[in-house]
Design a protein around this motif. Structure first.
Motif, PDB file in Angstrom:
ATOM      1  N   ASP A 101       0.420  -1.646  -0.425  1.00  0.00           N
ATOM      2  CA  ASP A 101       0.435   0.054   0.219  1.00  0.00           C
ATOM      3  C   ASP A 101       0.356   1.016   0.018  1.00  0.00           C
ATOM      4  O   ASP A 101       0.800   2.190  -0.618  1.00  0.00           O
ATOM      5  CB  ASP A 101      -0.897  -0.437   0.995  1.00  0.00           C
ATOM      6  N   ASP A 102       1.366   1.359   0.848  1.00  0.00           N
ATOM      7  CA  ASP A 102       2.526   2.882   1.075  1.00  0.00           C
ATOM      8  C   ASP A 102       3.016   3.284  -0.576  1.00  0.00           C
ATOM      9  O   ASP A 102       3.231   2.602  -1.330  1.00  0.00           O
ATOM     10  CB  ASP A 102       3.810   1.864   2.057  1.00  0.00           C
ATOM     11  N   SER A 103       3.069   4.222  -0.278  1.00  0.00           N
ATOM     12  CA  SER A 103       4.269   4.871  -1.469  1.00  0.00           C
ATOM     13  C   SER A 103       4.883   5.557  -0.512  1.00  0.00           C
ATOM     14  O   SER A 103       5.630   6.965  -0.547  1.00  0.00           O
ATOM     15  CB  SER A 103       2.932   6.762  -1.263  1.00  0.00           C
ATOM     16  N   LEU A 104       6.354   4.507  -1.052  1.00  0.00           N
ATOM     17  CA  LEU A 104       7.375   4.311  -0.808  1.00  0.00           C
ATOM     18  C   LEU A 104       8.348   5.084  -1.267  1.00  0.00           C
ATOM     19  O   LEU A 104       8.164   3.944  -2.698  1.00  0.00           O
ATOM     20  CB  LEU A 104       7.888   3.539   0.474  1.00  0.00           C
ATOM     21  N   THR A 105       9.496   5.298  -1.382  1.00  0.00           N
ATOM     22  CA  THR A 105      10.560   5.621  -2.496  1.00  0.00           C
ATOM     23  C   THR A 105      10.899   3.753  -2.667  1.00  0.00           C
ATOM     24  O   THR A 105      10.746   2.777  -2.038  1.00  0.00           O
ATOM     25  CB  THR A 105      11.565   5.805  -2.431  1.00  0.00           C
ATOM     26  N   LEU A 106      11.457   3.153  -3.759  1.00  0.00           N
ATOM     27  CA  LEU A 106      11.832   2.508  -4.314  1.00  0.00           C
ATOM     28  C   LEU A 106      13.010   1.785  -3.141  1.00  0.00           C
ATOM     29  O   LEU A 106      12.787   0.605  -2.672  1.00  0.00           O
ATOM     30  CB  LEU A 106      12.658   2.181  -5.645  1.00  0.00           C
ATOM     31  N   GLU A 107      13.809   2.255  -3.128  1.00  0.00           N
ATOM     32  CA  GLU A 107      14.810   2.115  -1.444  1.00  0.00           C
ATOM     33  C   GLU A 107      14.225   1.705  -0.098  1.00  0.00           C
ATOM     34  O   GLU A 107      14.504   0.472  -0.066  1.00  0.00           O
ATOM     35  CB  GLU A 107      15.967   3.219  -1.754  1.00  0.00           C
ATOM     36  N   GLU A 108      13.300   2.605  -0.227  1.00  0.00           N
ATOM     37  CA  GLU A 108      12.494   2.682   1.030  1.00  0.00           C
ATOM     38  C   GLU A 108      11.468   0.884   0.718  1.00  0.00           C
ATOM     39  O   GLU A 108      11.951  -0.068   2.033  1.00  0.00           O
ATOM     40  CB  GLU A 108      11.506   3.580   1.351  1.00  0.00           C
ATOM     41  N   LYS A 109      11.522   0.493  -0.137  1.00  0.00           N
ATOM     42  CA  LYS A 109      11.059  -0.656   0.058  1.00  0.00           C
ATOM     43  C   LYS A 109      11.665  -1.660   0.259  1.00  0.00           C
ATOM     44  O   LYS A 109      11.251  -2.544   0.554  1.00  0.00           O
ATOM     45  CB  LYS A 109       9.604  -0.375  -1.644  1.00  0.00           C
ATOM     46  N   ILE A 110      12.253  -1.486  -0.358  1.00  0.00           N
ATOM     47  CA  ILE A 110      13.432  -2.288  -0.400  1.00  0.00           C
ATOM     48  C   ILE A 110      14.619  -3.267   1.150  1.00  0.00           C
ATOM     49  O   ILE A 110      14.081  -3.962   0.818  1.00  0.00           O
ATOM     50  CB  ILE A 110      15.357  -2.534  -1.524  1.00  0.00           C
ATOM     51  N   ALA A 111      14.827  -1.739   1.862  1.00  0.00           N
ATOM     52  CA  ALA A 111      14.583  -1.711   3.033  1.00  0.00           C
ATOM     53  C   ALA A 111      13.850  -2.671   3.683  1.00  0.00           C
ATOM     54  O   ALA A 111      14.303  -3.304   4.268  1.00  0.00           O
ATOM     55  CB  ALA A 111      14.703  -0.979   3.678  1.00  0.00           C
ATOM     56  N   LEU A 112      12.579  -2.207   3.626  1.00  0.00           N
ATOM     57  CA  LEU A 112      11.603  -2.130   4.405  1.00  0.00           C
ATOM     58  C   LEU A 112      11.218  -4.274   4.018  1.00  0.00           C
ATOM     59  O   LEU A 112      11.438  -5.963   4.660  1.00  0.00           O
ATOM     60  CB  LEU A 112      10.090  -1.980   4.111  1.00  0.00           C
ATOM     61  N   LEU A 113      11.321  -4.253   2.458  1.00  0.00           N
ATOM     62  CA  LEU A 113      11.179  -5.911   2.035  1.00  0.00           C
ATOM     63  C   LEU A 113      12.218  -6.914   3.127  1.00  0.00           C
ATOM     64  O   LEU A 113      12.263  -7.910   2.700  1.00  0.00           O
ATOM     65  CB  LEU A 113      11.238  -6.510   0.356  1.00  0.00           C
ATOM     66  N   VAL A 114      13.367  -6.514   3.071  1.00  0.00           N
ATOM     67  CA  VAL A 114      14.604  -7.208   3.284  1.00  0.00           C
ATOM     68  C   VAL A 114      14.559  -7.126   4.445  1.00  0.00           C
ATOM     69  O   VAL A 114      15.031  -8.395   5.265  1.00  0.00           O
ATOM     70  CB  VAL A 114      16.184  -6.467   2.889  1.00  0.00           C
ATOM     71  N   ASP A 115      13.883  -6.714   5.294  1.00  0.00           N
ATOM     72  CA  ASP A 115      13.792  -6.513   6.852  1.00  0.00           C
ATOM     73  C   ASP A 115      12.973  -7.889   7.022  1.00  0.00           C
ATOM     74  O   ASP A 115      12.880  -8.432   7.785  1.00  0.00           O
ATOM     75  CB  ASP A 115      13.399  -5.062   6.954  1.00  0.00           C
ATOM     76  N   ILE A 116      11.504  -7.624   6.515  1.00  0.00           N
ATOM     77  CA  ILE A 116      10.677  -8.865   7.229  1.00  0.00           C
ATOM     78  C   ILE A 116      11.222  -9.906   6.109  1.00  0.00           C
ATOM     79  O   ILE A 116      11.389 -10.988   7.073  1.00  0.00           O
ATOM     80  CB  ILE A 116       9.656  -8.082   5.778  1.00  0.00           C
ATOM     81  N   GLU A 117      12.047  -9.804   5.031  1.00  0.00           N
ATOM     82  CA  GLU A 117      12.151 -11.327   4.947  1.00  0.00           C
ATOM     83  C   GLU A 117      13.398 -11.993   5.519  1.00  0.00           C
ATOM     84  O   GLU A 117      12.771 -13.509   5.975  1.00  0.00           O
ATOM     85  CB  GLU A 117      12.734 -10.656   3.475  1.00  0.00           C
ATOM     86  N   ILE A 118      14.233 -11.249   6.025  1.00  0.00           N
ATOM     87  CA  ILE A 118      15.122 -11.823   7.116  1.00  0.00           C
ATOM     88  C   ILE A 118      14.398 -12.927   8.436  1.00  0.00           C
ATOM     89  O   ILE A 118      14.652 -13.411   8.989  1.00  0.00           O
ATOM     90  CB  ILE A 118      16.203 -11.282   6.888  1.00  0.00           C
ATOM     91  N   ASP A 119      13.600 -11.821   9.001  1.00  0.00           N
ATOM     92  CA  ASP A 119      13.147 -12.446   9.357  1.00  0.00           C
ATOM     93  C   ASP A 119      12.526 -13.570   9.880  1.00  0.00           C
ATOM     94  O   ASP A 119      12.342 -14.495  10.882  1.00  0.00           O
ATOM     95  CB  ASP A 119      11.886 -10.652  10.386  1.00  0.00           C
ATOM     96  N   MET A 120      11.335 -13.090   8.887  1.00  0.00           N
ATOM     97  CA  MET A 120      10.768 -14.824   8.312  1.00  0.00           C
ATOM     98  C   MET A 120      11.823 -15.776   8.368  1.00  0.00           C
ATOM     99  O   MET A 120      11.352 -16.732   8.472  1.00  0.00           O
ATOM    100  CB  MET A 120      10.107 -13.912   7.208  1.00  0.00           C
ATOM    101  N   LEU A 121      12.988 -15.668   6.928  1.00  0.00           N
ATOM    102  CA  LEU A 121      13.796 -16.508   6.980  1.00  0.00           C
ATOM    103  C   LEU A 121      14.382 -17.187   8.492  1.00  0.00           C
ATOM    104  O   LEU A 121      14.777 -19.073   8.669  1.00  0.00           O
ATOM    105  CB  LEU A 121      14.211 -16.097   6.102  1.00  0.00           C
ATOM    106  N   THR A 122      14.819 -16.201   9.130  1.00  0.00           N
ATOM    107  CA  THR A 122      15.295 -16.869  10.264  1.00  0.00           C
ATOM    108  C   THR A 122      13.517 -17.545  11.253  1.00  0.00           C
ATOM    109  O   THR A 122      14.328 -19.062  11.641  1.00  0.00           O
ATOM    110  CB  THR A 122      15.760 -15.610  11.187  1.00  0.00           C
ATOM    111  N   GLN A 123      13.530 -17.325  10.988  1.00  0.00           N
ATOM    112  CA  GLN A 123      12.236 -18.114  12.036  1.00  0.00           C
ATOM    113  C   GLN A 123      12.100 -19.498  11.353  1.00  0.00           C
ATOM    114  O   GLN A 123      11.259 -20.237  11.681  1.00  0.00           O
ATOM    115  CB  GLN A 123      10.820 -16.369  11.898  1.00  0.00           C
ATOM    116  N   ASN A 124      12.055 -19.679   9.932  1.00  0.00           N
ATOM    117  CA  ASN A 124      11.575 -20.840   9.239  1.00  0.00           C
ATOM    118  C   ASN A 124      12.591 -21.067   8.408  1.00  0.00           C
ATOM    119  O   ASN A 124      12.503 -21.243   7.146  1.00  0.00           O
ATOM    120  CB  ASN A 124      10.271 -20.164   8.654  1.00  0.00           C
TER     121      ASN A 124
END
Lengths: 210, 210
Positions: free
Chosen positions: A82-105
């Motif tokens: 949804d957010d209207s984030l910049t490309l860079e911000e989205k990348i940072a957010l996505l990587v953060d979420i994904e690494i947390d998910m991978l750490t747990q699974n």
DNA sequence: AACTTTTTTAATCATTTGATTAAATTATTA
DNA sequence: TAATAATTTAATCAAATGATTAAAAAAGTT
């Protein structure tokens, strides 16, 4: 008395116990390597109950597979959509979420990648005809950035391969990487946390260097 | 009459036919998902011959696994080992060789990564106590470069994860990447060729940006 | 409590699967 | 060619495995 104390699977219904056992084993070893008796033992229930609640091994597996797929892919869509984030911000957010998910699974990506290879079509509808919501918007943003002078052109496939490769691969190759580098498990996962900050920087550097 | 015409497995001994069939199926689907009868059918031989030549399914699998491991890892050691190339030159050479290997054996990495996860110890001796020849020298070179002002510090694990991730992951995730981006198989493999030149540039950019 | 429904269990089935065997066929050697 | 060894085949075995069944136990309902 015993609220969610931490790890024990208490207060789970029989059906849930079976599903959790199946999730653990299937995700770890794949369909063919798991026996229904393994699942029954792991769940601590009678073998017949597996068929009573889930009809067959295959149907149980299909349920787990779908949930694993969603967990692996849908991470993206939710918050990045949804957010209207910049490309860079989205990348940072996505990587953060994904690494947390991978750490747990940590077993998830290898399971998913195996399943996709065995049956590329079954997944097709899950990412409805090649459209994982968050990702397609991300790529659109990349392409529009391609036009502006900000960052040079980069093919979406290269971009995605780099982003997912840098983020996911260390988890897929963890035992190999640990063995080669001699890094122990604690240190490994600390470095994965480091990568939350590093990968966005690296991706930016990659985008600005061709 | 029929020299090596291209693909047919003619003029192969029975033992070789079994091994090739086993290599194909095991590499594609793993140990548990392959039946000895599948191998016999694929090889076009009588089922009993599998045990006659290889004793058991497990022993046959072990042979294939070892060869697959060597193919996946030892690529590195051969040509990258001796030369007195710079770090950058070695990276370029390594990526080039590895992408050619992966193009010819696209199922190899997933097979190897699965096996390592199932049995991290069995591989241990293959990369003799964490020492894949070429890689350890490469990392040594990285560390010495860390000292000089040329490129900023980077942990060997991050470096390796990036290098292997960028190189290997696209092949592991090919079906997913194709589905998301809509790139067909021909275009995909052309882009993998592009990556021979791109990855060394990207790695350099990554090393010079932290 | 009496009855009904749901859940659980132990026993069993039918197939599949890895492996073996004894006989037949082919190749090799004397 | 005769004898011997190596290879191949069809048939079969025993164990493993996914699934079912009928009875027992537990939970729910009237």
């Amino acid at each position: 008395m015993n609220q969610p104390t931490g790890q024990e699977d208490k207060v789970l219904s029989t059906e849930e116990k079976i599903k959790e056992a199946a999730r653990k084993l299937f995700t770890q070893k794949g369909f063919a390597a798991v026996r229904t008796r393994d699942i029954a033992d792991e769940a601590g229930i009678n073998l017949a109950l597996l068929n009573y609640y889930f009809r067959s091994k295959q149907k149980l597996f299909d349920i787990i597979m779908l949930e694993n797929f969603r967990k692996f892919l849908h991470i993206v869509s939710g918050r990045v959509l949804d957010d209207s984030l910049t490309l860079e911000e989205k990348i940072a957010l996505l990587v953060d979420i994904e690494i947390d998910m991978l750490t747990q699974n940590p077993d998830l990506p290898l399971f998913v990648l195996n399943e996709i290879r065995v049956n590329p079509n079954k997944i097709a509808m899950e990412m409805h005809s090649g459209d994982v919501p968050g990702v397609s918007r991300l790529l659109a943003q990349l392409i529009s950035a391609n036009g502006s002078g900000e960052a040079p052109q980069m093919q979406p496939l290269h971009f995605l391969a780099n982003l997912i490769g840098l983020t996911v691969f260390p988890f897929v190759g963890r035992p190999m990487l640990q063995k080669i580098t001699g890094v122990d498990e604690d240190a490994f996962y600390k470095m994965m946390q480091e990568r939350k900050k590093l990968i966005p920087i690296w991706i930016k550097a990659i985008l600005n260097c061709s």
